[in-house]
Design a protein around this motif. Structure first.
Motif, PDB file in Angstrom:
ATOM      1  N   GLN A  66     -58.680  -7.553  41.268  1.00 15.40           N
ATOM      2  CA  GLN A  66     -58.621  -6.094  41.292  1.00 15.40           C
ATOM      3  C   GLN A  66     -58.396  -5.504  39.903  1.00 15.40           C
ATOM      4  O   GLN A  66     -58.830  -4.406  39.606  1.00 15.40           O
ATOM      5  CB  GLN A  66     -57.494  -5.640  42.236  1.00 15.40           C
ATOM      6  CG  GLN A  66     -57.660  -6.124  43.675  1.00 15.40           C
ATOM      7  CD  GLN A  66     -58.977  -5.672  44.295  1.00 15.40           C
ATOM      8  OE1 GLN A  66     -59.411  -4.557  44.094  1.00 15.40           O
ATOM      9  NE2 GLN A  66     -59.630  -6.575  45.028  1.00 15.40           N
ATOM     10  N   GLU A  67     -57.669  -6.236  39.053  1.00 12.15           N
ATOM     11  CA  GLU A  67     -57.377  -5.709  37.718  1.00 12.15           C
ATOM     12  C   GLU A  67     -58.662  -5.607  36.899  1.00 12.15           C
ATOM     13  O   GLU A  67     -59.583  -6.402  37.071  1.00 12.15           O
ATOM     14  CB  GLU A  67     -56.381  -6.611  36.981  1.00 12.15           C
ATOM     15  CG  GLU A  67     -55.017  -6.706  37.643  1.00 12.15           C
ATOM     16  CD  GLU A  67     -54.922  -7.830  38.654  1.00 12.15           C
ATOM     17  OE1 GLU A  67     -53.810  -8.136  39.104  1.00 12.15           O
ATOM     18  OE2 GLU A  67     -55.978  -8.406  38.986  1.00 12.15           O
ATOM     19  N   PRO A  68     -58.725  -4.631  35.980  1.00 13.12           N
ATOM     20  CA  PRO A  68     -59.947  -4.461  35.168  1.00 13.12           C
ATOM     21  C   PRO A  68     -60.185  -5.595  34.182  1.00 13.12           C
ATOM     22  O   PRO A  68     -61.301  -5.788  33.722  1.00 13.12           O
ATOM     23  CB  PRO A  68     -59.704  -3.134  34.442  1.00 13.12           C
ATOM     24  CG  PRO A  68     -58.217  -2.977  34.405  1.00 13.12           C
ATOM     25  CD  PRO A  68     -57.733  -3.588  35.685  1.00 13.12           C
ATOM     26  N   PHE A  69     -59.132  -6.342  33.805  1.00 16.62           N
ATOM     27  CA  PHE A  69     -59.316  -7.482  32.912  1.00 16.62           C
ATOM     28  C   PHE A  69     -59.603  -8.721  33.759  1.00 16.62           C
ATOM     29  O   PHE A  69     -58.928  -8.984  34.748  1.00 16.62           O
ATOM     30  CB  PHE A  69     -58.087  -7.692  32.015  1.00 16.62           C
ATOM     31  CG  PHE A  69     -56.766  -7.744  32.735  1.00 16.62           C
ATOM     32  CD1 PHE A  69     -56.208  -8.954  33.127  1.00 16.62           C
ATOM     33  CD2 PHE A  69     -56.076  -6.577  33.023  1.00 16.62           C
ATOM     34  CE1 PHE A  69     -54.995  -9.012  33.792  1.00 16.62           C
ATOM     35  CE2 PHE A  69     -54.854  -6.623  33.693  1.00 16.62           C
ATOM     36  CZ  PHE A  69     -54.323  -7.842  34.079  1.00 16.62           C
ATOM     37  N   LYS A  70     -60.632  -9.441  33.415  1.00 20.36           N
ATOM     38  CA  LYS A  70     -61.082 -10.583  34.205  1.00 20.36           C
ATOM     39  C   LYS A  70     -60.806 -11.905  33.491  1.00 20.36           C
ATOM     40  O   LYS A  70     -60.069 -12.756  33.978  1.00 20.36           O
ATOM     41  CB  LYS A  70     -62.577 -10.454  34.513  1.00 20.36           C
ATOM     42  CG  LYS A  70     -62.996  -9.112  35.093  1.00 20.36           C
ATOM     43  CD  LYS A  70     -62.315  -8.792  36.406  1.00 20.36           C
ATOM     44  CE  LYS A  70     -62.804  -7.442  36.937  1.00 20.36           C
ATOM     45  NZ  LYS A  70     -62.115  -7.039  38.167  1.00 20.36           N
ATOM     46  N   ALA A  71     -61.410 -12.074  32.311  1.00 22.00           N
ATOM     47  CA  ALA A  71     -61.285 -13.340  31.588  1.00 22.00           C
ATOM     48  C   ALA A  71     -59.848 -13.605  31.153  1.00 22.00           C
ATOM     49  O   ALA A  71     -59.426 -14.756  31.032  1.00 22.00           O
ATOM     50  CB  ALA A  71     -62.205 -13.345  30.368  1.00 22.00           C
ATOM     51  N   ALA A  72     -59.065 -12.546  30.915  1.00 21.28           N
ATOM     52  CA  ALA A  72     -57.673 -12.706  30.504  1.00 21.28           C
ATOM     53  C   ALA A  72     -56.749 -12.917  31.692  1.00 21.28           C
ATOM     54  O   ALA A  72     -55.564 -13.209  31.524  1.00 21.28           O
ATOM     55  CB  ALA A  72     -57.209 -11.474  29.712  1.00 21.28           C
TER      56      ALA A  72
END
Length: 338
Positions: A66-72
């Motif tokens: 759900q969070e906008p950061f994916k790779a991190a």
């Protein structure tokens, strides 16, 4: 979206899955952890039907991030990232001390400090060649000459070096710099972050003066999405209404960032407090809160420093700090540095 694969799968099956996902114009990253193998999807996954993915033989489960950061995101990469910098491991069970002057001033100064911090347990030499200063009349650093002097200190001591980049046009000057620091003022210089994402150079990304943790992670995402997986986060204090310290050190950021992300988290108590006598207690508190390392300003003559002398430790004070932090590490599950 994260796809968790079953323990046993054939490469043929995986390649078929990857080819199918390519049809959705998604970037994929395969992460093999200690407990499971994860396939992370980056891009617009709204058109991917979860039930269809779940029905594929080699898929164990599927989760949407759900969070906008994916790779991190830690959901994308459950195990801690460990970055190897010339044999110095950063992250995981390792604890790293980066130490050196705010600004490189001369060959004698940087070489003397490098030798002293190495003997005290520092694994990386820090030093500013390009200096962002509020006043245009303040010392701006030795620039390219400062990088050359850092490299001389590296050759003399064997310590890898970290220095701040101010302009992406200077990137060529950092070819032999082991870690590139992105300072607080450039945390949201997105064009710079994109360029750094195209390198494989370890990046130390500092939190902005008034930036949220999510904004810090999104800045890291810019670098990671470009293909550079060697990113470290640095909490260096945020600007609040408090005037007794230079900034307010947000220690709560350490466990929260580590909860949400797999990236190493370091702390800069020197810039956070701006007061040398506060650096040691804040360093110990940062270690106790779970930090993966510290970046400390050390000067052989703080009173005569051309930049930030008030927050710089003497070599003797740094040695005392290192011993105190080192005593905490076994109880925190970290490897000792001395």
């Amino acid at each position: 979206m994260v796809i968790i694969l079953k323990p046993q799968y054939e490469e043929r099956q995986l390649n078929h899955l990857l080819k199918w996902l390519e049809g959705y114009k998604l970037k994929t990253a395969l992460v093999k952890g200690e407990q499971s193998t994860i396939l992370g999807l980056i891009g617009d996954t709204s058109k991917v039907d979860i039930e269809t993915v779940k029905a594929i033989d080699i898929v164990e489960s599927v989760k949407r991030i759900q969070e906008p950061f994916k790779a991190a995101n830690r959901k994308f990469h459950p195990d801690d990232t460990v970055i190897d910098v010339s044999g110095q491991k950063i992250g995981g069970k390792n604890f790293t001390m980066m130490a050196g002057p705010c600004s490189v001033e001369s060959r004698e100064q940087i070489c003397e400090i490098a030798a002293s911090v190495k003997s005290a347990g520092a694994g990386v030499l820090r030093g500013g060649a390009f200096k962002p200063r509020t006043s245009p009349y303040a010392f701006q650093g030795l620039r390219a000459e400062g990088i050359e002097l850092m490299l001389e200190a590296k050759k003399a001591t064997g310590l890898p070096i970290v220095s701040e980049i101010m302009n992406i046009n200077d990137l060529k000057l950092f070819d032999d710099v082991d870690i590139i620091q992105v300072g607080a003022r450039n945390m949201q210089n997105f064009e710079m972050l994109k360029e750094l994402g195209c390198t494989n150079k370890p990046i130390l990304l500092k939190r902005g003066l008034a930036s949220t943790m999510e904004e810090l992670l999104m800045s890291a995402e810019y670098i990671l999405s470009g293909g550079n997986k060697n990113v470290m986060l640095c909490e260096r204090g945020i600007r609040t209404f408090e005037t007794y310290t230079r900034n307010t050190l947000d220690l709560s950021a350490i466990p929260l960032l580590k909860e949400h992300s797999h990236l190493p988290v370091l702390v800069d108590p020197s810039h956070a407090t701006g007061i040398s006598r506060l650096v040691k207690p804040m360093s110990m508190a940062a270690a106790a809160a779970g930090a993966d390392g510290l970046i400390i300003e050390v000067h052989n003559d703080p009173a005569a420093a051309l930049c930030d002398g008030a927050q710089s430790l003497t070599p003797e004070a740094f040695s005392d700090l290192a011993r105190s932090v080192n005593a905490l590490l076994p109880g925190l599950g970290k490897k000792t540095i001395i």
